[in-house]
Design an enzyme around this catalytic site. Structure first.
Site, short mmCIF file in Angstrom:
data_model
loop_
_atom_site.label_atom_id
_atom_site.label_comp_id
_atom_site.label_asym_id
_atom_site.label_seq_id
_atom_site.Cartn_x
_atom_site.Cartn_y
_atom_site.Cartn_z
N HIS A 45 5.84 -2.24 -3.81
CA HIS A 45 4.37 -2.34 -3.76
C HIS A 45 3.97 -3.44 -2.80
O HIS A 45 3.77 -4.61 -3.18
CB HIS A 45 3.80 -2.61 -5.16
CG HIS A 45 2.33 -2.32 -5.25
ND1 HIS A 45 1.82 -1.33 -6.05
CD2 HIS A 45 1.26 -2.87 -4.62
CE1 HIS A 45 0.50 -1.29 -5.92
NE2 HIS A 45 0.14 -2.23 -5.05
N HIS A 90 1.36 -3.69 0.74
CA HIS A 90 0.44 -3.02 1.66
C HIS A 90 0.60 -3.56 3.08
O HIS A 90 0.84 -4.75 3.28
CB HIS A 90 -0.99 -3.19 1.19
CG HIS A 90 -1.29 -2.46 -0.08
ND1 HIS A 90 -1.62 -1.14 -0.11
CD2 HIS A 90 -1.30 -2.89 -1.37
CE1 HIS A 90 -1.83 -0.76 -1.36
NE2 HIS A 90 -1.62 -1.80 -2.15
N HIS A 140 -2.40 4.21 -7.34
CA HIS A 140 -2.81 3.01 -8.08
C HIS A 140 -3.53 3.44 -9.35
O HIS A 140 -4.33 4.37 -9.35
CB HIS A 140 -3.77 2.17 -7.24
CG HIS A 140 -3.13 1.38 -6.16
ND1 HIS A 140 -2.23 1.92 -5.27
CD2 HIS A 140 -3.26 0.07 -5.80
CE1 HIS A 140 -1.85 0.98 -4.41
NE2 HIS A 140 -2.44 -0.15 -4.72
N GLU A 145 -4.94 -1.28 -13.33
CA GLU A 145 -5.10 -2.71 -13.08
C GLU A 145 -6.55 -3.10 -13.32
O GLU A 145 -6.86 -3.81 -14.26
CB GLU A 145 -4.68 -3.10 -11.66
CG GLU A 145 -4.79 -4.62 -11.45
CD GLU A 145 -4.49 -5.09 -10.04
OE1 GLU A 145 -3.89 -6.17 -9.91
OE2 GLU A 145 -4.86 -4.39 -9.07
N ASP A 166 2.13 -6.93 -3.56
CA ASP A 166 0.84 -6.31 -3.30
C ASP A 166 0.28 -6.73 -1.95
O ASP A 166 0.52 -6.08 -0.94
CB ASP A 166 -0.13 -6.62 -4.45
CG ASP A 166 -1.28 -5.63 -4.54
OD1 ASP A 166 -1.35 -4.72 -3.69
OD2 ASP A 166 -2.11 -5.75 -5.45
N ASP A 167 -0.50 -7.81 -1.91
CA ASP A 167 -1.14 -8.29 -0.68
C ASP A 167 -0.97 -9.79 -0.56
O ASP A 167 -1.92 -10.56 -0.78
CB ASP A 167 -2.64 -7.94 -0.69
CG ASP A 167 -2.91 -6.45 -0.66
OD1 ASP A 167 -2.55 -5.81 0.34
OD2 ASP A 167 -3.47 -5.92 -1.64
#
Length: 355
Positions: A21, A23, A204, A207, A285-286
Site C-alpha cells: 500500500h 501511492h 480502499h 478507514e 500509504d503516503d
C-alpha cells in the site's frame, strides 16, 4: 506487556517484507518534491516542504485539506523523467527498509495530460518499475487505481488498460480517494474486468468509513485485499467474515493517525486484527504527507502493540503471502524471514515514530 525499546532486538530494516500500500505521488521524497516544484516554477504549501507527519481532522474538511496538499504535490509531476524518478526513488527507499516486493499504486489519468495519454503514462511507470527492480533488487509491480471522484465508466477504462498490461507488470486494480464519495456498487463492472484478467482487486475501504462500508465493498467488489480495512474490527462478525474469505487488510497506522481516524498509534487496532486471524500487511500509504515510511510501521507494531521479533516476522510473512509475487518468490522470501528470525539479535535503534 509492550516490548521494551531498550531491549536487544533485530533491526526492522533488515526484515524481508512486501509493501502493498504505497501511492505513486505520495511515495515522493520531500526533497524531490521541492526540487520538482523549483524546476517547474510551482509554489508549494509550507507543510509539504518537510517530512513531518501532517495531522488532519477525520471529517470532510480534513480530507479536503489532505486532497489539496496531494493535488499540489501531483501538480509538480510534469514529465516522463519526473515519473521515472519517483518510481526509482520509491524502490530505493523501500529496498533500504527491507521491502523485497513493492506494489506501487498509480492512477495514470493524473499524469496523462503531460505525456500523451493514459497508456503512455502507465507504460512510463511500468518501464521505470522494471528499471528499478534491476537497480535495487526490490521487485516493483504496479496497481492501477481508479478514483471514486470520477465516473464509474472511467474506472472501466482504467480496468481495461490494466488488463491489457497484466503481463507487463500490472498485478492489481484499485479504487482510491474519499470513501464517502461515489456509489461503491457502481464500480463493480470495472472490478469484474480486472478480475477476469487475473488481477488482484484491492479497493480502499474501512478507514474513513466503518464496517457498513466494508460490508458493501465485500458484497459489490469481491476484493482480494482491502486498502486499509482497519475499522473492520468494530464489527467482530464482519472481521470473522474477512478472515474466512481470506481477504487481506493493508493496514497503514501512520495514515490512520494523520487522518484522525485514531488519536495515536497505540489506538490502531493492529493487535485485535491479527489476534482475530486477519492477514495484515503493513503499509506506509503516503509518506510524503504522513511522514514515516514502511519500516516505521513495523517499529510501531513493536513499540505500540508489543509485537516481539517473532510477531514482526509473522507480519512480514503475511505481507508476502498477500502480495501478487509468484509462488516461488513467496517461498524464497518466507525463507529469508525465517533466516532473519534465526540470526543473532543485535542492539538497534528504535526508529521511534512520533506524532
Amino acid at each position: 506487556m509492550l516490548a521494551d525499546s531498550r531491549s536487544v532486538t533485530r533491526a526492522v530494516e533488515t526484515l524481508p517484507k512486501a509493501h502493498l500500500h504505497l501511492h505513486f505521488t505520495g511515495s515522493m521524497r520531500p526533497s524531490t518534491l521541492v526540487d520538482l516544484a523549483e524546476r517547474h516554477g510551482t509554489r508549494l504549501p509550507a507543510s509539504l516542504s518537510s517530512p513531518s507527519m501532517i495531522t488532519l481532522s477525520p471529517d470532510e474538511r480534513g480530507w479536503f485539506r489532505f486532497q489539496r496538499l496531494y493535488d499540489a504535490a501531483r501538480a509538480c509531476v510534469r514529465t516522463a523523467d519526473d515519473m521515472r524518478r519517483i518510481v526509482l526513488e520509491a524502490a530505493a527507499d523501500d529496498a533500504a527498509e527491507g521491502s523485497r516486493w513493492l506494489e506501487l499504486q498509480v492512477d495514470p489519468t493524473s499524469y496523462a495530460v503531460h505525456v500523451g495519454g493514459i497508456t503512455p503514462a502507465l507504460e512510463i511507470v511500468l518501464q521505470a518499475a522494471r528499471d528499478a527492480t534491476a537497480l535495487t533488487g526490490t521487485h516493483v509491480a504496479v496497481v492501477v487505481a481508479a478514483s471514486r471522484t470520477r465516473h464509474p465508466l472511467d474506472a472501466r477504462t482504467l480496468a481495461r488498460l490494466a488488463a491489457r498490461h497484466a503481463d507487463q507488470g500490472v498485478v492489481g486494480f484499485g479504487l482510491s480517494n474519499d470513501e464517502r464519495r461515489g456509489d461503491t456498487a457502481e464500480f463493480a463492472g470495472a472490478f469484474d474486468i480486472a478480475r477476469d484478467a487475473g488481477l488482484a482487486c484491492v479497493p480502499h475501504s474501512g478507514e474513513l468509513l466503518g464496517p457498513d462500508h466494508v460490508a458493501t465493498t465485500l458484497d459489490a467488489l469481491h476484493p482480494d485485499r482491502l486498502g486499509h480495512g482497519v475499522r473492520s474490527g468494530e464489527d467482530p462478525a464482519l472481521l470473522q467474515r474477512l478472515v474466512e474469505r481470506g481477504t487481506a487488510l493493508e493496514v497503514c497506522p501512520t495514515s490512520n493517525v494523520s487522518l484522525g481516524v485514531y488519536p495515536d498509534l497505540a489506538r490502531v487496532p493492529l493487535r485485535q486484527l491479527v489476534s482475530a486471524g486477519a492477514t495484515v500487511a503493513l503499509g506506509a500509504d503516503d509518506p510524503l504527507l504522513f511522514g514515516p515510511r514502511l519500516a516505521a510501521q513495523y517499529v510501531s507494531a513493536r513499540e505500540d502493540h508489543g509485537f516481539d521479533d517473532a510477531g514482526l516476522a509473522a507480519l512480514a510473512k503475511a505481507s508476502i503471502s498477500a502480495s501478487r509475487a509468484p509462488a516461488e518468490v513467496k517461498r524464497a522470501l518466507h525463507a529469508e524471514v525465517d533466516d532473519w528470525l534465526a540470526a543473532p539479535a543485535a542492539e538497534t535503534g528504535t526508529g521511534r515514530v512520533t506524532v
